[in-house]
Design an enzyme around this catalytic site. Sequence first.
Site, PDB file in Angstrom:
ATOM      1  N   LYS A 112      -6.664  -4.210  -1.882  1.00 20.78           N
ATOM      2  CA  LYS A 112      -5.218  -4.017  -2.075  1.00 20.78           C
ATOM      3  C   LYS A 112      -4.648  -5.426  -2.091  1.00 20.78           C
ATOM      4  O   LYS A 112      -4.441  -6.039  -1.042  1.00 20.78           O
ATOM      5  CB  LYS A 112      -4.632  -3.193  -0.912  1.00 20.78           C
ATOM      6  CG  LYS A 112      -3.124  -2.939  -1.019  1.00 20.78           C
ATOM      7  CD  LYS A 112      -2.808  -1.784  -1.958  1.00 20.78           C
ATOM      8  CE  LYS A 112      -1.300  -1.565  -2.064  1.00 20.78           C
ATOM      9  NZ  LYS A 112      -0.964  -0.490  -3.017  1.00 20.78           N
ATOM     10  N   HIS A 139       0.439   2.923   2.266  1.00 16.91           N
ATOM     11  CA  HIS A 139       1.589   2.190   2.797  1.00 16.91           C
ATOM     12  C   HIS A 139       1.939   2.606   4.219  1.00 16.91           C
ATOM     13  O   HIS A 139       3.103   2.685   4.582  1.00 16.91           O
ATOM     14  CB  HIS A 139       2.812   2.414   1.891  1.00 16.91           C
ATOM     15  CG  HIS A 139       2.601   1.918   0.494  1.00 16.91           C
ATOM     16  ND1 HIS A 139       2.577   0.584   0.170  1.00 16.91           N
ATOM     17  CD2 HIS A 139       2.376   2.588  -0.671  1.00 16.91           C
ATOM     18  CE1 HIS A 139       2.349   0.453  -1.130  1.00 16.91           C
ATOM     19  NE2 HIS A 139       2.231   1.646  -1.665  1.00 16.91           N
ATOM     20  N   HIS A 189      -1.198   9.655  -1.382  1.00 13.99           N
ATOM     21  CA  HIS A 189      -1.038   8.333  -1.980  1.00 13.99           C
ATOM     22  C   HIS A 189      -0.338   7.363  -1.025  1.00 13.99           C
ATOM     23  O   HIS A 189      -0.825   6.264  -0.764  1.00 13.99           O
ATOM     24  CB  HIS A 189      -0.234   8.444  -3.279  1.00 13.99           C
ATOM     25  CG  HIS A 189      -0.111   7.132  -3.999  1.00 13.99           C
ATOM     26  ND1 HIS A 189      -1.099   6.663  -4.836  1.00 13.99           N
ATOM     27  CD2 HIS A 189       0.859   6.187  -3.983  1.00 13.99           C
ATOM     28  CE1 HIS A 189      -0.738   5.476  -5.306  1.00 13.99           C
ATOM     29  NE2 HIS A 189       0.450   5.170  -4.814  1.00 13.99           N
TER      30      HIS A 189
END
Length: 288
Positions: free
Chosen positions: A220, A174, A158
């Site tokens: 995103k 990220h 993730h």
Amino acid sequence: ATEGLLDKELSAIVQKLWDNDINRLTPGKDYKISLQGKAGDSMGVGDNSDAAGFPLFTFVDENIFKKETFLAFISLLDNYESDTGEPEIVTPEEEAENHKFLDSIVQTPTMKIAHKYLAEKHLSPEDEAGFKKQLYRIWFELYARRGSSRPDSSGFEHVFVGETRGRRTVIGFHNWIQLYLQEKLGHIDYKGYTVDANSPQPDENKHILALQFSWKNGIKPKGSIFIGVSPEFEFALYTLCFLSSPNERVKVQFSLYDVEIVCHHYNQKHIGTTFPVLLRYQHPQKHK
């Protein structure tokens, strides 16, 4: 949202991690980014407003990627199926790569500092083997993300790799190395930086950036990432925040940054998501 209290103790440790991140890249020398415009505020599904005609990364010195921890990290990025709901199958080779990555990062100064601190607080086992087992559980054990009945996700996937939900929305994602490599492959379209009324203007020479991008077919709308830091710095920082205050926003000050680290757990056992939110720049202090 009101800002939480500054965690002074954690800040001191994070500053130490930062000062000892020997593999961190230097902006303008090891890499260069191009911020371009501010991403379009209205982000409807059909809205392809793009405030950036060029890639985010102008260049990255890829010799950096030959360093042990970078090499081990990059080998993990292609081991995942991005669509949530698709079960992850972990092959023995992949499991070996996960262990190899952990073996390489626990040898670094940043991870050693984090481990020492966590062991002193009785939040982590003192022995390295026990610590690595704990790291494996937090980051690599699979779990079923929202709406899925099968294990289709992990903290590592993730946060560092990224996932898609319903193929239209990008969740997680990220990490700057994955961003750079995916952009190079043509899978990422950088749409511009994002700022709100309270956030500072982005800076090409700073190490935290909020941005908007599309990945494959998903969007995103607002992502936030460290740029140019080593994999071990992020691993150390996020593990620290997760173990000392899971499911919270932790406010820390280090180097030139006032940052909120968002850290959500999954069942107390695994990292759900974690990322930095830049609150403001600090005035340069005397120490580095």
